[in-house]
Design an enzyme around this catalytic site. Structure first.
Site, PDB file in Angstrom:
ATOM      1  N   GLU A  47       0.826  -1.209   0.000  1.00 39.43           N
ATOM      2  CA  GLU A  47       0.000   0.000   0.000  1.00 39.43           C
ATOM      3  C   GLU A  47       0.866   1.267   0.000  1.00 39.43           C
ATOM      4  OE1 GLU A  47      -3.124   0.714  -0.467  1.00 39.43           O
ATOM      5  OE2 GLU A  47      -3.671  -1.373  -0.752  1.00 39.43           O
ATOM      6  N   TYR A 130      -6.909   6.748   4.324  1.00 38.71           N
ATOM      7  CA  TYR A 130      -7.142   5.715   3.312  1.00 38.71           C
ATOM      8  C   TYR A 130      -6.277   4.478   3.577  1.00 38.71           C
ATOM      9  CZ  TYR A 130      -6.023   2.910  -0.672  1.00 38.71           C
ATOM     10  OH  TYR A 130      -5.768   1.820  -1.451  1.00 38.71           O
ATOM     11  N   ASP A 148     -10.116   5.772  -2.203  1.00 42.16           N
ATOM     12  CA  ASP A 148      -8.952   6.414  -2.828  1.00 42.16           C
ATOM     13  C   ASP A 148      -9.435   7.003  -4.156  1.00 42.16           C
ATOM     14  OD1 ASP A 148      -9.308   4.254  -4.484  1.00 42.16           O
ATOM     15  OD2 ASP A 148      -7.213   3.617  -4.465  1.00 42.16           O
TER      16      ASP A 148
END
Ligand code: SF4
Length: 361
Positions: A47, A130, A148
């Site tokens: 991520e 997020y 996102d």
């Protein structure tokens, strides 16, 4: 005056959406390395790498990174220099520094175990709303609203919402369609739908599993995208960079003239004004600071490089300094590195380019 926000879906439509997206994902998901063993550590690394960076760029970096640092303990023990070397070329270097800080924090405060609550994950360096929600949902299978840029676009189109819909609308819709049992698959499925089908330009509506629910498709306005965030204006930065060579070695330093260029060891450099500074004078004075005497320097080339919003023009000067006595204090801020392997010490792509060009490699 505020325009009225679009209405989020009710229970029935959210359930239909969940079922259609999960079915589609089961047969259409890409095989990505972080999906094979979605441990919190691997999901976190992926991520962070995927922030501002495309999947195809991230894959080889991710594979190298987890091969060298397979778990939190190995990352916490690593030097920042080694982490930067593996990150070199991926950009946005603050992400790598934050990864290291977070690994140290987990080792110190959480007994080396990746935290499993949204609040604790969100408290780690470099993790925003997020990313915390994505990790909690994907790695811990917890129902979290995840929004996102991709998901915002999907929601905008499904609702035929206004391009400037308030942020809160997207989070409310994402919260409403969370999947309680299959949170991890569902979050990844919506992301995958945005990446592969409901793409920014030319969405593939004819292959879309949720076409029947999509208002934009019904209204033939499926090209619409949310208003982009205003971009930071790009900025030009000029540097003089020195390649000082002595018998197959080059001088490198820990004095970082430009903090936005990554790496602990860098080439000697100085930020200058493109209009006002005499580049040769600036290069000579920088060399004098290092060597303690004046020497002749030769301008070799300009290396152009982009680092986030900065357009860097590096004016590279070269000098053969084999005749100079070079004082290298132990544990000091300068050292001599093998010119042939100098780029192993210098981790920034900008300085690697400068070094290789100046030495004609
Ligand atoms: Fe996106 Fe088209 Fe699917 Fe609507 S039908 S969600 S616009 S791909």
């Amino acid at each position: 005056m505020h325009s009225k926000s679009a209405r989020i879906w009710g229970k029935k439509k959210n359930r239909q959406f969940q079922a259609l997206v999960l079915d589609w994902y089961a047969t259409n998901q890409r095989s990505l390395p972080w999906r094979s063993q979605p441990t919190p550590y691997r999901v976190w690394i992926s991520e962070i790498m995927l922030q501002q960076t495309q999947v195809r760029t991230v894959v080889p970096y991710f594979e190298r990174f987890v091969r060298r640092f397979p778990d939190l303990a190995s990352l916490a023990c690593a030097s920042e220099e080694e982490i930067m070397a593996l990150w070199s070329g991926l950009g946005y270097y603050r992400r790598a520094r934050n990864l290291h800080r977070a690994a140290l924090m987990i080792a110190g405060e959480f007994d080396g175990k990746f935290p499993d609550t949204l609040r604790k994950i969100g408290g780690l360096p470099g993790i925003g709303r997020y990313t915390a929600a994505a990790i909690h949902s994907i790695a811990f299978n917890r129902p979290q609203a995840v929004v996102d840029g991709n998901i915002k676009r999907v929601i905008t189109r499904l609702h035929a919402a206004a391009a400037n819909e308030p942020e809160d609308f997207f989070w409310r819709q994402a919260k409403a369609w969370r999947h309680n049992r299959r949170a991890s698959d569902f979050t990844q499925a919506v992301m995958e739908l945005g990446a592969l089908v409901c793409r920014p330009a030319r969405p593939l509506c004819s292959a879309c599993p949720v076409q029947s629910l999509c208002k934009s498709h019904a209204m033939s306005i499926s090209h619409r995208v949310p208003a982009p965030r205003p971009k930071r204006a790009s900025e030009r930065v000029d540097l003089v960079v020195l390649v000082l060579e002595s018998r197959g070695k080059v001088i490198i330093t820990k004095e970082r003239a430009a903090g936005f260029v990554p790496g602990e060891w860098v080439l000697p450099a100085k930020i200058i004004s493109a209009e006002k500074t005499d580049r040769a004078k600036a290069a000579k004075s920088l060399a004098k600071n290092i060597l303690g005497r004046s020497i002749a320097v030769e301008e070799r080339m300009v290396v152009r490089h982009t680092i986030t919003y900065r357009r860097v023009y590096a004016h590279v000067f070269y000098a053969d300094v084999k005749g100079c006595r070079i004082e290298i204090p132990e544990g000091g801020n300068i050292c001599l590195a093998d010119a042939s392997g100098g780029d192993n010490f210098v981790t920034s792509s900008l300085y690697k380019k400068a070094l290789n060009h100046a030495l004609c490699r």
